[in-house]
Scaffold this active site. Sequence first.
Site, mmCIF file in Angstrom:
data_model
loop_
_atom_site.group_PDB
_atom_site.id
_atom_site.type_symbol
_atom_site.label_atom_id
_atom_site.label_comp_id
_atom_site.label_asym_id
_atom_site.label_seq_id
_atom_site.Cartn_x
_atom_site.Cartn_y
_atom_site.Cartn_z
ATOM 1 N N GLY A 11 -41.494 -90.371 -53.420
ATOM 2 C CA GLY A 11 -41.059 -88.985 -53.511
ATOM 3 C C GLY A 11 -40.906 -88.482 -54.935
ATOM 4 O O GLY A 11 -41.195 -89.187 -55.909
ATOM 5 N N ILE A 13 -38.254 -87.852 -56.713
ATOM 6 C CA ILE A 13 -37.324 -88.667 -57.504
ATOM 7 C C ILE A 13 -37.806 -90.106 -57.540
ATOM 8 O O ILE A 13 -37.770 -90.771 -58.578
ATOM 9 C CB ILE A 13 -35.896 -88.607 -56.920
ATOM 10 C CG1 ILE A 13 -35.344 -87.184 -56.977
ATOM 11 C CG2 ILE A 13 -34.963 -89.566 -57.669
ATOM 12 C CD1 ILE A 13 -34.025 -87.011 -56.238
ATOM 13 N N ASP A 34 -41.476 -96.464 -48.680
ATOM 14 C CA ASP A 34 -41.467 -95.064 -48.267
ATOM 15 C C ASP A 34 -42.340 -94.958 -47.023
ATOM 16 O O ASP A 34 -43.000 -95.933 -46.632
ATOM 17 C CB ASP A 34 -41.990 -94.153 -49.386
ATOM 18 C CG ASP A 34 -41.333 -92.771 -49.346
ATOM 19 O OD1 ASP A 34 -41.074 -92.275 -48.228
ATOM 20 O OD2 ASP A 34 -41.096 -92.177 -50.412
ATOM 21 N N ARG A 88 -26.414 -76.905 -48.277
ATOM 22 C CA ARG A 88 -26.132 -78.343 -48.174
ATOM 23 C C ARG A 88 -26.073 -78.769 -46.708
ATOM 24 O O ARG A 88 -26.411 -79.902 -46.366
ATOM 25 C CB ARG A 88 -24.800 -78.653 -48.867
ATOM 26 C CG ARG A 88 -24.829 -78.373 -50.365
ATOM 27 C CD ARG A 88 -25.359 -79.534 -51.160
ATOM 28 N NE ARG A 88 -25.554 -79.189 -52.566
ATOM 29 C CZ ARG A 88 -25.974 -80.019 -53.487
ATOM 30 N NH1 ARG A 88 -26.278 -81.261 -53.176
ATOM 31 N NH2 ARG A 88 -26.133 -79.646 -54.737
ATOM 32 N N ILE A 118 -28.468 -91.795 -53.810
ATOM 33 C CA ILE A 118 -28.851 -90.558 -54.490
ATOM 34 C C ILE A 118 -29.081 -89.442 -53.480
ATOM 35 O O ILE A 118 -28.873 -88.263 -53.774
ATOM 36 C CB ILE A 118 -30.122 -90.779 -55.334
ATOM 37 C CG1 ILE A 118 -29.813 -91.701 -56.527
ATOM 38 C CG2 ILE A 118 -30.722 -89.468 -55.820
ATOM 39 C CD1 ILE A 118 -31.038 -92.087 -57.340
ATOM 40 N N ASN A 120 -29.059 -86.551 -51.122
ATOM 41 C CA ASN A 120 -28.061 -85.505 -50.942
ATOM 42 C C ASN A 120 -27.886 -85.114 -49.476
ATOM 43 O O ASN A 120 -28.792 -85.293 -48.682
ATOM 44 C CB ASN A 120 -28.474 -84.266 -51.757
ATOM 45 C CG ASN A 120 -27.941 -84.324 -53.170
ATOM 46 O OD1 ASN A 120 -26.811 -84.728 -53.399
ATOM 47 N ND2 ASN A 120 -28.765 -83.913 -54.127
ATOM 48 N N ASP A 151 -24.437 -85.226 -63.054
ATOM 49 C CA ASP A 151 -23.399 -84.258 -63.426
ATOM 50 C C ASP A 151 -22.915 -84.498 -64.853
ATOM 51 O O ASP A 151 -22.671 -83.554 -65.613
ATOM 52 C CB ASP A 151 -22.217 -84.350 -62.457
ATOM 53 C CG ASP A 151 -22.615 -84.039 -61.022
ATOM 54 O OD1 ASP A 151 -23.529 -83.219 -60.826
ATOM 55 O OD2 ASP A 151 -22.022 -84.628 -60.100
ATOM 56 N N HIS A 180 -19.974 -84.368 -55.656
ATOM 57 C CA HIS A 180 -21.315 -84.201 -56.240
ATOM 58 C C HIS A 180 -22.034 -82.986 -55.663
ATOM 59 O O HIS A 180 -23.223 -83.038 -55.379
ATOM 60 C CB HIS A 180 -22.138 -85.474 -56.003
ATOM 61 C CG HIS A 180 -23.476 -85.473 -56.679
ATOM 62 N ND1 HIS A 180 -23.644 -85.244 -58.025
ATOM 63 C CD2 HIS A 180 -24.738 -85.668 -56.177
ATOM 64 C CE1 HIS A 180 -24.937 -85.299 -58.329
ATOM 65 N NE2 HIS A 180 -25.615 -85.548 -57.223
#
Length: 334
Positions: A11, A13, A34, A88, A118, A120, A151, A180
């Site tokens: 992906g 990232i 993946d 979100r 990682i 989200n 952050d 986060h």
Amino acid sequence: MVKAVVLGAAGGIGQPLSLLLKINPLVSELGLFDIVNTPGVAADLSHISTPSKTAGALPPNDGLKATLKGAQVVVIPAGVPRKPGMTRDDLFKINAGIVRDLAIAIATTCPKAFVLVISNPVNSTVPIVAEILKKHGVFDPKRLFGVTTLDVVRASTFVAETLGDQKLAPKVTVPVVGGHSGVTILPLLSQSQPPLPAGFADDKRDELVKRIQFGGDEVVKAKDGAGSATLSMAYAGERFADLIIRAIGGEKGIVAPSYVNLAADKDGGEGLKKAIGKELEYFSARVEIGPEGVEKILPLGNLSTYEEGLLKAALPELETNIAKGVEFIQTAKL
């Protein structure tokens, strides 16, 4: 030397993150997984002249379990990126199931691995991983981390920009605590090192805090629907993974920000819970990391009146995010 695994390695990232781990001299073996393109990513990286062996797998023939076998550090960037207009909550509905299935494989294949999340929304996906590990009787709060390093990276960069000297960025350190996402991100500008100038204007402070909290939106908008923060997140993810790998190797005095289960602390998180005035199970704070994972969760330190207000605003949303992750596992049939 360790075996590191990236789940979601093909992906936006995953690919740059895998590249950075491939050139990390402390990684002796790199496993990539993946649902598409992983063998090609692995073949590409294998041509880089570093000592680590690289292998990539797809779901057929138990590719996930084969990749995870012997893993000491597992980094999870898997999932869909945020797109313009996506909340979100929208993100959660998709990524929660992905993270759950990966956590099951970790629990049954490499339960002692350090797990770095990682995917989200981290405020909810870390509790999802924890609940799966609990169901399998292998949960160790000291070995589960939500990666919040971006952050801190953003805070350093934006403070330097605000001060008008980009060369300061590598030298600026701003503790970022809470969670986060959005208002749960609490940059402690009063504890910035080097300190911000006396009388730092309120308008600059407010604008700076908002930019740190919503920096991801800035990237999503700039990419115009073509993606989210992938390159900066890959950098931050590898930076945190490197600290974990160094701690596994016995390096002392490693302190990093991370979203963790407060039970990882030697006092069960009671000190931090008292400081924030809330019975939360998860919170992002500076943690001291050793060979077995979290050794100590460091205190928040003295907050300014302004930061106390930010903390008060963050807690209800953080509490909701945590509950959402826990309930996703407790109410669903695995």
